[in-house]
Design a protein around this motif. Structure first.
Motif, short mmCIF file in Angstrom:
data_model
loop_
_atom_site.label_atom_id
_atom_site.label_comp_id
_atom_site.label_asym_id
_atom_site.label_seq_id
_atom_site.Cartn_x
_atom_site.Cartn_y
_atom_site.Cartn_z
N GLY A 196 0.74 -1.08 0.00
CA GLY A 196 -0.03 -0.08 -0.01
C GLY A 196 0.86 1.14 0.03
N GLU A 197 2.11 1.17 0.21
CA GLU A 197 2.92 2.37 0.10
C GLU A 197 3.52 2.60 -0.99
OE1 GLU A 197 4.58 2.44 4.84
OE2 GLU A 197 5.95 1.37 3.46
N SER A 198 3.75 3.87 -1.45
CA SER A 198 4.23 4.21 -2.57
C SER A 198 5.67 5.09 -2.90
CB SER A 198 3.06 5.24 -3.36
OG SER A 198 1.97 4.50 -3.63
N ILE A 199 6.19 5.11 -3.87
CA ILE A 199 7.45 6.00 -4.09
C ILE A 199 6.95 6.71 -5.26
CG2 ILE A 199 9.67 5.79 -5.07
CD1 ILE A 199 9.70 2.80 -3.70
N ASP A 211 8.59 -14.35 -2.11
CA ASP A 211 9.88 -13.64 -2.87
C ASP A 211 9.30 -12.69 -4.03
OD1 ASP A 211 11.71 -14.82 -1.20
OD2 ASP A 211 12.46 -16.20 -2.75
N THR A 212 7.89 -12.69 -4.05
CA THR A 212 7.30 -11.97 -5.20
C THR A 212 6.61 -10.70 -4.68
OG1 THR A 212 6.99 -13.93 -6.42
CG2 THR A 212 5.63 -12.00 -7.28
N VAL A 213 7.02 -9.58 -5.33
CA VAL A 213 6.34 -8.27 -4.76
C VAL A 213 5.61 -7.92 -6.13
CG1 VAL A 213 6.87 -6.11 -4.35
CG2 VAL A 213 8.33 -7.69 -3.38
N LYS A 214 4.42 -7.70 -6.20
CA LYS A 214 3.71 -6.79 -7.10
C LYS A 214 3.61 -5.42 -7.21
CE LYS A 214 0.05 -9.22 -8.82
NZ LYS A 214 -1.16 -10.04 -9.10
N VAL A 215 4.06 -4.91 -8.13
CA VAL A 215 3.98 -3.24 -8.11
C VAL A 215 3.14 -2.85 -9.01
CG1 VAL A 215 6.44 -3.12 -7.13
CG2 VAL A 215 6.04 -3.10 -9.52
N GLY A 216 2.64 -1.68 -8.82
CA GLY A 216 1.81 -0.91 -9.86
C GLY A 216 2.46 0.46 -10.11
N ILE A 217 2.47 0.60 -11.32
CA ILE A 217 3.39 1.84 -11.85
C ILE A 217 2.26 2.81 -12.53
CG2 ILE A 217 5.27 2.80 -13.03
CD1 ILE A 217 6.08 0.02 -13.03
N SER A 218 1.96 4.05 -11.98
CA SER A 218 1.32 5.03 -12.73
C SER A 218 2.21 6.14 -13.29
CB SER A 218 0.40 5.96 -11.70
OG SER A 218 -0.45 5.03 -11.03
N ALA A 219 2.33 6.33 -14.69
CA ALA A 219 3.18 7.16 -15.42
C ALA A 219 2.69 7.70 -16.32
CB ALA A 219 4.28 6.60 -15.62
N PRO A 220 2.87 9.04 -17.02
CA PRO A 220 2.26 9.28 -18.19
C PRO A 220 2.45 8.13 -19.43
CG PRO A 220 3.67 11.02 -17.19
CD PRO A 220 4.02 9.79 -16.45
N LYS A 221 1.66 8.45 -20.03
CA LYS A 221 1.62 7.50 -21.45
C LYS A 221 2.81 7.63 -22.31
CE LYS A 221 -3.53 7.44 -22.19
NZ LYS A 221 -3.76 5.57 -22.31
N HIS A 222 3.53 8.88 -22.29
CA HIS A 222 4.69 8.69 -23.22
C HIS A 222 5.92 8.30 -22.37
CE1 HIS A 222 5.16 12.43 -20.64
NE2 HIS A 222 6.58 12.10 -20.54
N VAL A 223 5.83 7.88 -21.14
CA VAL A 223 6.91 6.98 -20.54
C VAL A 223 6.82 5.47 -20.80
CG1 VAL A 223 8.00 6.34 -18.24
CG2 VAL A 223 6.96 8.87 -18.73
N ASP A 224 7.87 5.02 -21.38
CA ASP A 224 7.80 3.45 -21.70
C ASP A 224 8.37 2.83 -20.45
OD1 ASP A 224 7.51 3.86 -24.51
OD2 ASP A 224 9.32 4.02 -24.97
N ILE A 225 7.58 1.87 -20.20
CA ILE A 225 7.74 0.68 -18.88
C ILE A 225 7.96 -0.58 -19.41
CG2 ILE A 225 7.01 0.44 -16.62
CD1 ILE A 225 5.48 2.91 -16.80
N PHE A 226 9.18 -1.07 -19.05
CA PHE A 226 9.28 -2.57 -19.47
C PHE A 226 9.87 -3.47 -18.37
CE2 PHE A 226 10.08 0.07 -23.43
CZ PHE A 226 9.10 -0.57 -24.07
#
Length: 77
Positions: A9-12, A28-43
């Motif tokens: 529930g905490e963020s960076i 050992d598995t961490v599930k993260v959610g990433i919110s970023a502008p559409k122009h930012v590529d995330i892989f």
């Protein structure tokens, strides 16, 4: 490398427009959610490295393709 500890529930926040939230931790598995502008590529890293390698191979064959095209154009004259 900056190392931070976060709980579920905490963020960076990165700059003003990218937020990484810890959604769950299961062993050992961490599930993260990433919110970023559409122009930012995330892989995922393995996908990013595969894309880089494919681009490198493409760029390496481009001069050969260009030379073949130039030869073909010269022969048409």
């Amino acid at each position: 490398m900056l190392v931070l500890s976060r709980k579920k529930g905490e963020s960076i926040i990165i700059q003003d427009n990218i937020e990484i939230t810890i959604l769950s931790v299961d062993g050992d598995t961490v599930k993260v959610g990433i919110s970023a502008p559409k122009h930012v590529d995330i892989f995922r890293e393995e996908v990013y490295l595969s894309i880089k390698e494919a681009n490198k191979e493409s760029a390496a064959t481009a001069p050969d393709n260009l030379n073949a095209l130039m030869d073909r154009l010269r022969s048409q004259k």
